[in-house]
Structure formats: C-alpha cells, structure tokens
Design a protein around this motif. Structure first.
Motif, PDB file in Angstrom:
ATOM      1  N   VAL A  17       0.861  -1.171   0.000  1.00 17.96           N
ATOM      2  CA  VAL A  17       0.000   0.000   0.000  1.00 17.96           C
ATOM      3  C   VAL A  17       0.901   1.224   0.000  1.00 17.96           C
ATOM      4  CG1 VAL A  17      -1.778   1.266   1.262  1.00 17.96           C
ATOM      5  CG2 VAL A  17      -1.764  -1.238   1.304  1.00 17.96           C
ATOM      6  N   PRO A  18       0.620   2.210  -0.841  1.00 22.32           N
ATOM      7  CA  PRO A  18       1.463   3.408  -0.865  1.00 22.32           C
ATOM      8  C   PRO A  18       1.614   4.017   0.519  1.00 22.32           C
ATOM      9  CG  PRO A  18      -0.096   3.442  -2.688  1.00 22.32           C
ATOM     10  CD  PRO A  18      -0.466   2.272  -1.832  1.00 22.32           C
ATOM     11  N   LEU A  19       2.813   4.519   0.782  1.00 21.94           N
ATOM     12  CA  LEU A  19       3.119   5.068   2.104  1.00 21.94           C
ATOM     13  C   LEU A  19       2.151   6.180   2.480  1.00 21.94           C
ATOM     14  CD1 LEU A  19       4.972   5.193   4.562  1.00 21.94           C
ATOM     15  CD2 LEU A  19       6.444   6.766   3.283  1.00 21.94           C
ATOM     16  N   ALA A  20       1.794   7.037   1.530  1.00 22.30           N
ATOM     17  CA  ALA A  20       0.888   8.147   1.832  1.00 22.30           C
ATOM     18  C   ALA A  20      -0.469   7.634   2.294  1.00 22.30           C
ATOM     19  CB  ALA A  20       0.730   9.035   0.604  1.00 22.30           C
ATOM     20  N   ALA A  23      -0.113   6.235   5.841  1.00 22.36           N
ATOM     21  CA  ALA A  23       0.002   7.319   6.820  1.00 22.36           C
ATOM     22  C   ALA A  23      -1.353   7.985   7.046  1.00 22.36           C
ATOM     23  CB  ALA A  23       1.020   8.347   6.339  1.00 22.36           C
ATOM     24  N   GLU A  24      -2.107   8.179   5.968  1.00 24.53           N
ATOM     25  CA  GLU A  24      -3.424   8.804   6.097  1.00 24.53           C
ATOM     26  C   GLU A  24      -4.366   7.925   6.924  1.00 24.53           C
ATOM     27  OE1 GLU A  24      -7.111  10.384   3.261  1.00 24.53           O
ATOM     28  OE2 GLU A  24      -5.232   9.680   2.357  1.00 24.53           O
ATOM     29  N   ALA A  25      -4.322   6.613   6.674  1.00 23.64           N
ATOM     30  CA  ALA A  25      -5.183   5.696   7.420  1.00 23.64           C
ATOM     31  C   ALA A  25      -4.801   5.666   8.905  1.00 23.64           C
ATOM     32  CB  ALA A  25      -5.090   4.291   6.822  1.00 23.64           C
ATOM     33  N   ALA A  26      -3.486   5.653   9.179  1.00 18.04           N
ATOM     34  CA  ALA A  26      -3.033   5.639  10.577  1.00 18.04           C
ATOM     35  C   ALA A  26      -3.418   6.926  11.288  1.00 18.04           C
ATOM     36  CB  ALA A  26      -1.520   5.439  10.621  1.00 18.04           C
ATOM     37  N   GLY A  31      -6.833   9.879  15.044  1.00 23.11           N
ATOM     38  CA  GLY A  31      -7.417  11.216  15.124  1.00 23.11           C
ATOM     39  C   GLY A  31      -8.140  11.513  16.425  1.00 23.11           C
ATOM     40  N   PRO A  32      -9.057  10.636  16.888  1.00 22.77           N
ATOM     41  CA  PRO A  32      -9.752  10.934  18.149  1.00 22.77           C
ATOM     42  C   PRO A  32      -8.801  11.103  19.333  1.00 22.77           C
ATOM     43  CG  PRO A  32     -10.893   9.193  16.956  1.00 22.77           C
ATOM     44  CD  PRO A  32      -9.608   9.443  16.226  1.00 22.77           C
ATOM     45  N   ALA A  33      -7.742  10.301  19.382  1.00 23.05           N
ATOM     46  CA  ALA A  33      -6.777  10.417  20.481  1.00 23.05           C
ATOM     47  C   ALA A  33      -6.026  11.741  20.400  1.00 23.05           C
ATOM     48  CB  ALA A  33      -5.796   9.255  20.451  1.00 23.05           C
TER      49      ALA A  33
END
Length: 398
Positions: A17-20, A23-26, A31-33
């Motif tokens: 999976v592309p790094l970008a 990173a976006e998924a992670a 995000g809530p944290a």
C-alpha cells in the motif's frame, strides 16, 4: 470491542500500500486520540492564560524562556561551554543533552522563529507524536477507547504543563513510546534506532535502553534454551541483535562526548554532581521526606501519599500483566527519577514519561459510558491546568 491483554500483533503480510495512504489511514485512526490530547493541553493553556493576563505575564515567555528552556536555547545559539558559578558549584551546559538544541537550531535556520520559539514548536509537535505513540500502545493492548483515554490522561498528568514548554520531556516520550511500540510489534531495528534518538535527548533514556535490551535478551535466551546453536541463533535473530546493539548508542555517545571534552571518563557524572545531581539509591529522597514531615506534617503526608500512589500504580501494572518492555520501562523511569539526589521539585516531571503507569486507570475510565469518560478527562485536564498555572506563575522551576 473485547479487551486484549497481549502485545500488539506483528503486521501480517499484505499487498503493498502506498506510504501516503498508510500514513493517512493511521492518522485517521489516531485522530480521536490526538484531538482528545490537544483538547486537554489547550484547556491547560487557557487555564494558564487567565491569571497570566491578569498579572501582565507573557504566556509564550513562561513556556519558552524560563528555567531549563533557557539552557537549551543557549546551547542552540552558542553551543556547549557556558557555565555559571554558584555557591554550590559550577553549573555547566554539558548537563543538557544535544538533540533538542540541535532541532531548535535547524528549525530556527529554516523559519523566521528564534531559538526559544523554535524549541516551543518542537515541543508541541513532539507532544502530538508522543500522544500518537501512546494511543498506539494503548489501542493495541486494550482497544481504541483505552488508547484515546490513555493519551488524554497523559496530557492531564499533574505536570502536564511541561508538555507545552520548550523542554525535552515530550520529545523523549515521543521516541520512547514509538520505540516501545516497535518492540511490542517485533520491529527491533526501529526500536533500537528510536532509542538512539531518545538517548540524545535525555539521560532518562537509560530506562528506554533497558526496555529494549532486556526483552531482546529474553528472546535470545529462550532461543538458546531451545537448543539453537549460536551461529543459527544469531542468523535467525539478527534484527533482535541489531536493535539490542543500537539502543544504547545515543546515550553512550553523549557520555563519551562529555568525557572527551572534560578529559574525564566520568565527566558527565561530574557535571551532574556539580548541579547537585547523583545516584544514591534513594537516601536523599528519604531525607527529603523526613525533612518535609518535620517542617509540615500535612505537606509530608501529601508527599508520602504521592509516593505511595506511584508504588500502587506500579503494582497495578504488574497485576495487569503488562508486556515486559512496558514494565521494565516504567520501573526504570521511576527508579532513575526517585533514587537520586538533587532538586526534588522536579521529580513529578521526571516520572511523567512513564505513561504505562496510567494504563490501569485508562482501562477503567474507558469502560465507562463515553460521556462519563469525557467528564473524567475534562476534570483531570482542569485540575492539571490549575496546578500548571500555579507552577508556572510561581518562582521555582518544575
């Protein structure tokens, strides 16, 4: 979601999976944290801003131009060599590890900000990275809700105001959290590399080195006990060995730098001794507790209660059966922080990077209804903010 008591699983093989995208998924997952953590810290800053404005104090100055932050700025702007002679001895800038000043210097060169503001921005960015790593560990062990609460509670730590200052605690905690996460997920070289960076940030990195080296040693010992010949053992566990060997290099390299500069193999410890800091196995702490009890029974009992709370949290971590790297890290941070001489007002700040201490509490809070969990975090944020405002507007350093 059912709770998990094991370490975060190592990533399974999957299509590239592309790094970008990864990173976006992670970032979306964390995000809530990050929002919860940012809300806690903004609450603390708002609580500080009100009395600061009423007394004509500059909030940015309080956060970036006081106490240790001034020493880091001096190193960033002029390098090492600055000393102050005091009645107690010579205080040298060599007591301060080099990574934060280096980042201040780089950021100051790339932006219009001066070194103090660059240090402040570095601390703020590092605090988000730390909260992300703390969330990743909490979510991997006990689910996303616990991860969010753990990050928020770390932001609401009593001396959490230091996380908004140009200090090294957040930078160190960011490296420590992600290094521990790497150990838990079997990424040993990454764990060692992050420990190197932590070792250039704070002397407390000795605790993180132990948290990488001890579990690595356990892996190798188990393989040896299973009958693996040495050559095969080393081949099969090359990543473990690499992480183990890398981990202490940052910390040792700075100690070597000071040793060469001071023409003394124990030069760094001599520098710390001149500041009144040293390792005495807890004798100075015992004396401080007794002196506090003599001068004020109420203050002494409060101090004893705080120490008992730390011991109780360590016991809960053991009973919770936290993974070995987290236990080694927490116990070592507490030991390094409490078993030495020096200025005892800073001990709560020194313990702050031991975020796994908060995991048992985070598990309990995360089990509550979302509104109740949010209320607990909000109350903790306000209490932390009040304590932080009193500390920053007072005379003594944290």
């Amino acid at each position: 979601m059912p709770e998990r008591t094991h370490a975060p699983p190592a990533p399974a093989a999957r299509p590239a999976v592309p790094l970008a995208e990864r990173a976006e998924a992670a970032l979306r997952e964390a995000g809530p944290a990050l929002l919860a953590y940012a809300a806690v810290r903004l609450t603390g800053l708002l609580v500080l801003a009100v009395p600061a404005a009423a007394t004509g104090r500059d909030v940015l100055g309080l956060l970036s131009r006081r106490w240790d932050a001034v020493w880091y700025t001096r190193v960033a702007e002029h390098g090492y060599g600055f000393e102050i002679a005091t009645p107690d001895g010579v205080h040298s800038s060599l007591a301060f590890f080099p990574l934060l000043p280096a980042l201040e210097r780089v950021l100051g060169a790339l932006t219009p900000f001066d070194a103090p503001v660059a240090g402040l921005l570095t601390g703020w960015l590092a605090s988000l990275a730390a909260a992300w790593g703390i969330y990743a560990i909490g979510a991997g062990l006990r689910g996303p809700a616990t991860g969010v609460v753990l990050a928020a509670l770390w932001g609401a730590y009593p001396t959490g105001f230091v996380q908004s200052m140009a200090y090294t605690e957040t930078l160190f905690t960011a490296f420590a959290a992600w290094s521990l996460y790497a150990v838990l997920t079997g990424r040993w070289p990454a764990a060692g590399a992050l420990a190197v960076l932590a070792g250039l940030t704070r002397p407390t990195a000795a605790a993180l080195v132990a948290a990488v080296v001890v579990p690595a040693g356990v892996v190798l010992l188990r393989a040896w006990r299973d009958g693996a010949p040495p050559a095969a053992l080393f081949r099969a566990h090359r990543p473990v060995l690499l992480g183990m060997l890398l981990a202490p290099l940052g910390w040792l390299s700075y100690l070597l730098f000071v040793a060469v500069r001071e023409h003394d193999p124990f030069g760094y410890f001599a520098v710390q001794a001149a500041w009144g800091n040293g390792f005495d196995g807890g004798r100075a702490l015992a004396g401080f507790v007794l002196d506090t009890l003599r001068s004020s029974v109420l203050a002494g009992l409060a101090l004893c209660a705080a120490l008992a709370l730390v011991v109780w949290l360590l016991r809960l971590c053991v009973r919770q059966r936290q993974p070995l790297p987290l236990l080694v890290y927490s116990f070592a941070v507490v030991a390094v922080s409490l078993a030495g001489s020096g200025y005892f007002g800073s001990r709560p700040r020194l313990i702050m990077p031991a975020f796994p201490l908060l995991l048992p509490v985070a598990v309990v809070v995360a089990r509550q209804r979302p509104a109740r969990a949010a209320l607990v975090c909000a109350v903790a944020a306000v209490a932390s903010g009040v304590y932080g405002a009193a500390s920053l507007l007072g005379p003594g350093p944290p």
